[in-house]
Design a protein around this motif. Structure first.
Motif, PDB file in Angstrom:
ATOM      1  N   LEU A 213       0.838  -1.208   0.000  1.00 22.65           N
ATOM      2  CA  LEU A 213       0.000   0.000   0.000  1.00 22.65           C
ATOM      3  C   LEU A 213       0.865   1.247   0.000  1.00 22.65           C
ATOM      4  CD1 LEU A 213      -3.070  -0.689   2.309  1.00 22.65           C
ATOM      5  CD2 LEU A 213      -2.969  -0.511  -0.185  1.00 22.65           C
ATOM      6  N   GLU A 214       2.013   1.156   0.716  1.00 22.76           N
ATOM      7  CA  GLU A 214       2.910   2.323   0.777  1.00 22.76           C
ATOM      8  C   GLU A 214       3.431   2.649  -0.626  1.00 22.76           C
ATOM      9  OE1 GLU A 214       3.429  -0.454   2.905  1.00 22.76           O
ATOM     10  OE2 GLU A 214       2.122   0.612   4.295  1.00 22.76           O
ATOM     11  N   ASN A 217       0.721   4.161  -2.781  1.00 24.93           N
ATOM     12  CA  ASN A 217       0.455   5.556  -2.416  1.00 24.93           C
ATOM     13  C   ASN A 217       1.610   6.466  -2.812  1.00 24.93           C
ATOM     14  OD1 ASN A 217      -2.191   5.342  -1.446  1.00 24.93           O
ATOM     15  ND2 ASN A 217      -1.439   4.327   0.390  1.00 24.93           N
ATOM     16  N   MET A 220       1.137   7.068  -6.486  1.00 25.46           N
ATOM     17  CA  MET A 220       0.020   7.977  -6.812  1.00 25.46           C
ATOM     18  C   MET A 220       0.315   9.424  -6.431  1.00 25.46           C
ATOM     19  SD  MET A 220      -3.510   5.890  -6.176  1.00 25.46           S
ATOM     20  CE  MET A 220      -3.213   5.226  -4.566  1.00 25.46           C
ATOM     21  N   THR A 221       1.078   9.608  -5.361  1.00 24.65           N
ATOM     22  CA  THR A 221       1.323  10.977  -4.910  1.00 24.65           C
ATOM     23  C   THR A 221       2.650  11.534  -5.441  1.00 24.65           C
ATOM     24  OG1 THR A 221       2.269  10.098  -2.879  1.00 24.65           O
ATOM     25  CG2 THR A 221      -0.039  10.759  -2.777  1.00 24.65           C
ATOM     26  N   ALA A 239      -8.576   6.074  -2.574  1.00 26.96           N
ATOM     27  CA  ALA A 239      -7.171   6.455  -2.348  1.00 26.96           C
ATOM     28  C   ALA A 239      -6.674   7.346  -3.486  1.00 26.96           C
ATOM     29  CB  ALA A 239      -6.301   5.208  -2.231  1.00 26.96           C
ATOM     30  N   SER A 242      -8.109  10.766  -3.178  1.00 29.36           N
ATOM     31  CA  SER A 242      -7.539  11.509  -2.038  1.00 29.36           C
ATOM     32  C   SER A 242      -6.172  12.080  -2.356  1.00 29.36           C
ATOM     33  CB  SER A 242      -7.381  10.617  -0.812  1.00 29.36           C
ATOM     34  OG  SER A 242      -8.452   9.782  -0.675  1.00 29.36           O
ATOM     35  N   SER A 243      -5.530  11.581  -3.419  1.00 31.40           N
ATOM     36  CA  SER A 243      -4.184  12.070  -3.745  1.00 31.40           C
ATOM     37  C   SER A 243      -4.221  13.501  -4.270  1.00 31.40           C
ATOM     38  CB  SER A 243      -3.549  11.172  -4.801  1.00 31.40           C
ATOM     39  OG  SER A 243      -4.188  11.421  -6.044  1.00 31.40           O
TER      40      SER A 243
END
Ligand code: NAD
Length: 478
Positions: A213-214, A217, A220-221, A239, A242-243
């Motif tokens: 998941l890290e 994320n 994505m960010t 998710a 939310s980015s």
């Protein structure tokens, strides 16, 4: 995060890595099993996300500036040819790895993605001329896309996204599902060998080899990722949104199919079995619950059981089925997602008849079989007094996902009324659900159906941004 100032040193690193590495083996030769080493991600310092995005930034810049439409079209055509030779291998690998679906349909989905995903030919330019000159609107790439893919169609989604995104002028870094890692890496590896053989820039398409998941994320960010494509359940779409990045959000569904008394019942029965059992119900667009007007319910059921559906009506067996495919909380037992109907029947002690493709159970609307997105060849059948009651129930069961729905009817007004009322992204009339993604229909193939964010069945246009140019006082020719 990689800053623009760091790019020159990264170029040097990537080029040195390329020289050092023998990215040998052509598509006709033997290719080693997938590892980070031969999936195009350069080694070196920094995280895998940073390295993949940095390589993608450089490759996309060249792809956009140096490769004209004719060249890109040729490279994508070659990619389709090369992928076709590996369709069987991809289907076997993803079936072995995920344990979901069936070989024949997996291969059909992969070939569909290869053959019917639209390419560079899909683009049009908008031009408006008037008293003041000319206005031109063109579609332009975003840059680097992070694409998160589901376990249910890992290969078809990667191929479909790759063709669309490259046609759009973008580069892509895939975030594989942990349960489909090998299939995703192998697909990306063979995509890369094809791209390399046709002279495309290195790093245009890559995939993370370590998934968490890290890492998802972080991808994505990442500051140099300009667009996210999130295909999966509600978690990944949330998710991605939310980015704060522009997102193509392709979320879950629970597609109802409604059959009324005017339908060709025999055809409806065959179509529903075909769509609902396709790859053991894994496609998000596949029929998940059946609503049938009571006066034709028995006939429909008979036609279905004569055509490879198997009905379970004994209350004790239904109970056993519930405790097998559902958890104690009434949610889906993932161990049965995408399993063959025969496997599920055997697990509840029923000798599966030869050729069975679908299990049919009569339930009411509130039953978890109808409420949950089961993703297995188990279809709850719900009787309704008339079309209007069926439509109201269908709308409730779709849970507002606005994903997909089907109808079988010969009543022209009802065909329109249901399409309008459901507000789904995909709506199929008098055909199996898979017509929506191009099987036996004129629709282009799509494996990322952007329900949440509204782009719909994705094409190269979904991965572009629109840019306008106004020229004052000239270029009008009339
Ligand atoms: P999933 O949501 O478990 O995984 C999809 C991807 O998202 C994977 O790469 C996973 O690693 C990542 N992911 C999951 N949760 C995340 C989070 N919280 N943060 C960051 N990344 C996350 O999907 P699945 O179970 O493999 O696929 C089935 C689901 O996908 C079903 O609900 C189905 O309807 C849906 N689906 C939708 C479409 C569509 O086009 N709308 C297509 C295929 C599947």
């Amino acid at each position: 995060m990689i800053e623009t100032a760091e790019l020159p040193s990264l170029v040097a690193r990537v080029m040195a890595e390329l020289k050092k590495r023998d990215v040998s083996g052509s598509l006709s030769g033997n290719v080693a099993s997938p590892t980070a080493e031969n999936v195009s991600i350069p080694t070196g310092s920094g995280s895998e996300v940073d390295r993949s995005v940095a390589a993608a930034v450089l490759a996309q810049e060249r792809w956009h500036r140096e490769y004209d439409i004719r060249r890109r079209t040729k490279i994508i055509a070659r990619l389709r040819e090369d992928m076709t030779r590996h369709a069987e291998e991809f289907a076997r690998l993803s079936l072995d790895e995920t344990g979901m679906g069936n070989l024949k349909d997996k291969k059909a989905k992969i070939l569909l993605a290869i053959e019917k995903t639209p390419g560079p030919e899909y683009f049009t330019t908008k031009a408006v001329s008037g008293d003041n000159g000319l206005m031109l609107e063109e579609l332009s790439p975003f840059g680097v896309i992070a694409s998160l893919c589901p376990s249910t169609n890992p290969v078809a989604t990667v191929i479909n996204n790759t063709i669309c995104m490259l046609a759009a002028g973008d580069a892509v870094v895939f975030g594989p599902h942990p349960g489909a890692l090998r299939s995703t890496l192998r697909t990306v590896e063979l995509v890369n060998l094809s791209l390399r053989d046709s002279g495309a820039p290195f790093g245009l398409v890559s995939a993370l080899s370590e998934v968490s998941l890290e890492a998802m994320n972080a991808l994505m960010t990442h500051g140099n990722v300009r667009l996210i494509s999130a295909t999966g359940g509600p978690g990944v779409v949330k998710a991605a949104l939310s980015s704060g990045k522009p997102t193509v959000g392709a979320g879950p569904g629970n597609p109802p199919v409604l059959v009324d008394e005017t339908a060709d019942i025999e055809k409806a029965a065959k179509d529903i079995i075909a769509g609902c059992s396709f790859d053991n119900n894994l496609p998000c667009i596949a029929e998940k619950e059946l609503l049938v007007v009571n006066c034709v319910a028995d006939k429909l059921k008979r036609c279905m059981t004569e055509n490879s559906a198997f009905e379970i009506s004994d209350p004790a067996l239904i109970r056993k089925l519930e405790t097998t495919v559902l958890t104690e909380q009434g949610t889906v037992n993932k161990a049965f997602v995408g399993k063959d109907a025969s496997h599920i029947l055997e697990r509840i002690g029923v000798a599966a008849p030869e050729g069975v493709r679908l299990i049919l159970v009569e339930t009411d609307e509130s039953h978890p079989f109808a409420q949950e997105e089961l993703l297995m060849p188990l279809l709850p059948m719900i009787r309704v007094p008339d079309f209007d009651a069926g439509l109201t129930a269908a709308k409730r069961l779709e849970h507002g996902f606005r994903h997909s729905a089907c109808i079988h009817s010969n009543h022209v007004k009802r065909l329109s009324d249901m399409a309008r009322e459901m507000e789904t992204t995909m709506f199929v009339k008098n055909a199996p659900s898979y017509a929506a993604i191009g099987v036996d229909s004129d629709a282009p193939a799509a494996f990322t159906i952007a329900t949440t964010t509204g782009q719909g069945a994705t094409t190269p246009l979904s991965f572009c941004r629109t840019r306008r140019c106004v020229l004052s006082g000239a270029f009008r020719i009339v």
